[in-house]
Enzyme design. Structure first.
Site, PDB file in Angstrom:
ATOM      1  N   GLU A   1       0.880  -1.174   0.000  1.00 35.04           N
ATOM      2  CA  GLU A   1       0.000   0.000   0.000  1.00 35.04           C
ATOM      3  C   GLU A   1       0.912   1.217   0.000  1.00 35.04           C
ATOM      4  O   GLU A   1       1.497   1.555   1.036  1.00 35.04           O
ATOM      5  CB  GLU A   1      -0.900  -0.026   1.241  1.00 35.04           C
ATOM      6  CG  GLU A   1      -1.863  -1.213   1.277  1.00 35.04           C
ATOM      7  CD  GLU A   1      -2.994  -1.101   0.267  1.00 35.04           C
ATOM      8  OE1 GLU A   1      -3.315   0.019  -0.148  1.00 35.04           O
ATOM      9  OE2 GLU A   1      -3.553  -2.146  -0.122  1.00 35.04           O
TER      10      GLU A   1
ATOM     11  N   CYS B   1      -2.335   9.189   2.800  1.00 34.57           N
ATOM     12  CA  CYS B   1      -2.070   8.699   1.447  1.00 34.57           C
ATOM     13  C   CYS B   1      -3.230   9.044   0.521  1.00 34.57           C
ATOM     14  O   CYS B   1      -3.076   9.092  -0.687  1.00 34.57           O
ATOM     15  CB  CYS B   1      -1.829   7.200   1.475  1.00 34.57           C
ATOM     16  SG  CYS B   1      -3.206   6.296   2.176  1.00 34.57           S
TER      17      CYS B   1
HETATM   18  P1  NAP Z   1       8.545   5.077   4.243  1.00 36.13           P
HETATM   19  O1  NAP Z   1       9.670   5.999   4.404  1.00 36.13           O
HETATM   20  O2  NAP Z   1       8.430   4.302   2.996  1.00 36.13           O
HETATM   21  O3  NAP Z   1       8.573   4.097   5.492  1.00 36.13           O
HETATM   22  C1  NAP Z   1       7.561   3.134   5.766  1.00 36.13           C
HETATM   23  C2  NAP Z   1       8.166   2.024   6.587  1.00 36.13           C
HETATM   24  O4  NAP Z   1       9.058   1.276   5.766  1.00 36.13           O
HETATM   25  C3  NAP Z   1       8.993   2.508   7.767  1.00 36.13           C
HETATM   26  O5  NAP Z   1       8.782   1.624   8.834  1.00 36.13           O
HETATM   27  C4  NAP Z   1      10.402   2.436   7.206  1.00 36.13           C
HETATM   28  O6  NAP Z   1      11.390   2.371   8.175  1.00 36.13           O
HETATM   29  C5  NAP Z   1      10.327   1.159   6.377  1.00 36.13           C
HETATM   30  N1  NAP Z   1      11.311   1.018   5.304  1.00 36.13           N
HETATM   31  C6  NAP Z   1      11.922   1.990   4.594  1.00 36.13           C
HETATM   32  N2  NAP Z   1      12.734   1.452   3.656  1.00 36.13           N
HETATM   33  C7  NAP Z   1      12.617   0.106   3.769  1.00 36.13           C
HETATM   34  C8  NAP Z   1      13.211  -1.006   3.092  1.00 36.13           C
HETATM   35  N3  NAP Z   1      14.076  -0.835   2.096  1.00 36.13           N
HETATM   36  N4  NAP Z   1      12.870  -2.249   3.467  1.00 36.13           N
HETATM   37  C9  NAP Z   1      11.981  -2.435   4.465  1.00 36.13           C
HETATM   38  N5  NAP Z   1      11.419  -1.423   5.169  1.00 36.13           N
HETATM   39  C10 NAP Z   1      11.718  -0.164   4.823  1.00 36.13           C
HETATM   40  O7  NAP Z   1       7.148   5.853   4.420  1.00 36.13           O
HETATM   41  P2  NAP Z   1       6.719   6.866   5.553  1.00 36.13           P
HETATM   42  O8  NAP Z   1       7.406   8.167   5.315  1.00 36.13           O
HETATM   43  O9  NAP Z   1       6.837   6.208   6.889  1.00 36.13           O
HETATM   44  O10 NAP Z   1       5.159   7.005   5.258  1.00 36.13           O
HETATM   45  C11 NAP Z   1       4.624   7.888   4.339  1.00 36.13           C
HETATM   46  C12 NAP Z   1       4.308   7.170   3.024  1.00 36.13           C
HETATM   47  O11 NAP Z   1       3.413   6.090   3.261  1.00 36.13           O
HETATM   48  C13 NAP Z   1       3.603   8.077   2.044  1.00 36.13           C
HETATM   49  O12 NAP Z   1       4.132   7.872   0.758  1.00 36.13           O
HETATM   50  C14 NAP Z   1       2.164   7.607   2.094  1.00 36.13           C
HETATM   51  O13 NAP Z   1       1.409   7.864   0.946  1.00 36.13           O
HETATM   52  C15 NAP Z   1       2.350   6.145   2.305  1.00 36.13           C
HETATM   53  N6  NAP Z   1       1.126   5.582   2.863  1.00 36.13           N
HETATM   54  C16 NAP Z   1       0.369   4.769   2.058  1.00 36.13           C
HETATM   55  C17 NAP Z   1      -0.839   4.279   2.547  1.00 36.13           C
HETATM   56  C18 NAP Z   1      -1.702   3.376   1.711  1.00 36.13           C
HETATM   57  O14 NAP Z   1      -2.601   2.745   2.280  1.00 36.13           O
HETATM   58  N7  NAP Z   1      -1.496   3.279   0.418  1.00 36.13           N
HETATM   59  C19 NAP Z   1      -1.268   4.599   3.832  1.00 36.13           C
HETATM   60  C20 NAP Z   1      -0.471   5.432   4.595  1.00 36.13           C
HETATM   61  C21 NAP Z   1       0.733   5.913   4.113  1.00 36.13           C
HETATM   62  P3  NAP Z   1      12.391   3.635   8.381  1.00 36.13           P
HETATM   63  O15 NAP Z   1      11.507   4.811   8.631  1.00 36.13           O
HETATM   64  O16 NAP Z   1      13.240   3.228   9.512  1.00 36.13           O
HETATM   65  O17 NAP Z   1      13.151   3.784   7.088  1.00 36.13           O
END
Ligand code: NAP
Length: 495
Positions: free
Chosen positions: A258, A292
């Protein structure tokens, strides 16, 4: 014990929290720690273990040991667990709401709503799993019967972001456990304290030992739990960039991704303007735009442009930006510097391309941290701007003028993200025309793109960078189970 207090260098003390692995609250194997800091005040809220790959492996192993036992429980037993979790979340909503506000930054009222939403997810998952039926398929051979059953994947790696740090994990944990899986969960570091609280609720409800493992840490820990052969499926919510890396680490494991969105909100000339302005403003400013499903770009027709602009400015200027626990606050700080900097970059880019900031436009002054961003309305945004090409994730309403529905669809679909969109129109023909052409997984008509009831199938449009698979009610249960076919040759069964 999940918590104790630790003395800090300045003489004060902080809450010390632990991870939950193999039924125990534990520190990282190498003793490493990190702090979670309130975006509202800048104070350290808790000190937590920073896991490494080895801790992640132990967590995966523990889930693997519990896997057979959990899969053997009945759907009714698991449903009871889900309802117990929901009861506890409802009962603890006041305290947890305060901690959620302080750690994430959202106003208390939004935090309490998120807890209620999470409780509903657990109740729904419990009810859905009791009604999970499968088919009996006619066989070409009269001597055979073919039936299908749904079984858990085994161990699910769950990785979640910080914008809904109770709601989003609950989407996965509720359905994964209801369906008989075990979980290894890595939350976003900035919302780790509230992850401990959710884990406490599950333990209090009686989740089976080893079935839920909580590990903190960064991308390496996430990568380990995704890649490790001891996990059998992946549930990831986060950015499109990280989602692509996760997909690579996961290989051919079943995956629910997601990812990011850039919600187009189309307001056609025949729209009910009051409804459109209210829904669009909610989509732009709720949770300070960190959704999101936000209204990320407002594609507005020529006859209603001025009224929409005026209405959005009025709405933005009525927002009370402040400490999330103050009763009058309607918008809190952004969660972290990364999202604040990106919001500034997108505003700067649009202005360079000729757009005009009508209200807001930057960070607020005189508040305890630099993460408070003014609700912003920006007009004259062009289709080539970052607002239209990337997700912003901040409290901004960028208006892009379009001539008609066709141009709105063209501009909307030019972005490589396709999660949720919305269309405001009083014409049923326009409603279907736009809904069927928008390249989004979900289209809301006369409703903000940020509307989701937790039960409607939800996810990215194929070919876009917003993810694969579907969450939502029975769709989540289907995503977190596997279909097995059993072919029975009844000619050779005795009795
Ligand atoms: P993010 O930077 O992608 O991080 C999400 C999670 O993934 C964190 O726990 C992060 O840990 C981990 N992560 C990062 N790189 C990884 C890798 N290579 N392998 C495994 N895990 C990894 O996103 P965010 O800034 O927390 O959240 C915002 C984003 O989420 C936005 O783009 C938003 O649109 C999206 N979102 C989507 C939905 C949906 O339902 N489609 C809902 C809510 C949010 P670290 O922080 O330690 O890197």
């Amino acid at each position: 014990m999940s918590a104790s207090r630790v003395a800090k260098a300045d003489g004060s003390d902080a809450l010390e929290l632990r991870m939950h692995i193999a039924g125990e609250w534990v520190d990282a194997a190498d003793g490493a720690t990190f702090e979670t800091v309130s975006p509202a005040t800048g104070e350290v809220l808790a000190v937590l273990p920073r896991a490494g790959r080895e801790d992640a492996r132990v967590a995966v192993e523990a889930a693997g040991h519990a896997r057979g036992r959990v899969a053997a429980t009945s759907a009714f037993e698991r449903a009871e667990l889900c309802h117990a979790v929901a009861d506890i979340l409802n009962a603890r909503a006041g305290d947890l709401g305060r901690e959620l506000s302080l750690e994430q930054g959202k106003p208390y009222r939004e935090a309490v709503d998120e807890l209620a939403f999470a409780a509903e997810l657990f109740r729904d998952a419990g009810e859905n799993v009791k009604r999970l039926d499968t088919g009996i398929i006619p066989s070409i051979d009269p001597g055979k019967r073919i039936l299908t059953i749904r079984q858990p994947h085994g161990v699910v790696a769950v990785i979640t972001p910080w914008n809904y740090p109770i709601g989003i994990p609950s989407e996965y944990l509720s359905a994964a456990l209801a369906a008989g899986n075990c979980v290894v969960w890595k939350p976003a570091p900035t919302t780790s304290m509230i992850a401990v609280r959710l884990t406490e609720c599950l333990l209090q409800a009686g989740v089976w030992e080893g079935a839920l493992n909580l590990v903190f840490g960064e991308a390496d820990v996430g990568e380990e739990i995704v890649f490790n052969p001891g996990t059998h499926a992946v549930g990831f919510t986060g950015s499109s960039a990280a989602g692509n890396l996760v997909a690579r680490s996961a290989g051919a494991k079943p995956m629910l991704l997601e990812l990011g969105g850039n919600g187009p909100t189309i307001i056609l000339d025949d729209a009910d303007l009051e409804l459109a302005i209210e829904g669009t403003a909610f989509g732009c400013f709720s949770n300070a735009g960190q959704i999101c499903q936000s209204s990320e770009r407002i594609l507005v027709g020529p006859k209603v442009h001025d009224a929409v602009l005026e209405g959005l400015v009025r709405n933005a200027e009525s927002i009370r930006l402040g400490h999330p626990l103050e009763e009058t606050t309607t918008m809190g700080p952004l969660n972290n510097e990364g999202v604040a900097a990106k919001t500034e970059e997108h505003i700067g880019d649009a202005v360079e391309r000729g757009a005009a900031v009508v209200t807001g436009g930057g960070r607020a002054e005189g508040l305890p941290t630099s993460l408070y961003h003014l609700p912003t309305v920006i007009d004259g945004v062009t289709a080539d701007s970052l607002f239209n090409r990337e997700e912003t994730f901040g409290p901004v309403a960028p208006l892009i003028a379009v001539r008609n529905a066709d141009e709105a669809i063209e501009v909307a679909n030019a972005c490589n993200l396709g999660l949720c969109g919305s269309v405001y129109t009083s014409s049923l023909r326009h409603a279907f025309y736009c809904s069927e052409r928008l390249e989004c997984g979900v289209v809301n008509v006369n409703e903000t793109p940020a509307y989701w009831d937790g039960r409607t199938p939800f996810g990215g449009y194929s070919g876009k960078a917003s993810g694969v698979g579907r969450l939502g009610g029975m769709a989540t249960i289907h995503s977190l189970t596997q279909l097995k076919s059993i072919v029975l040759d009844i000619e050779h069964v005795r009795g």
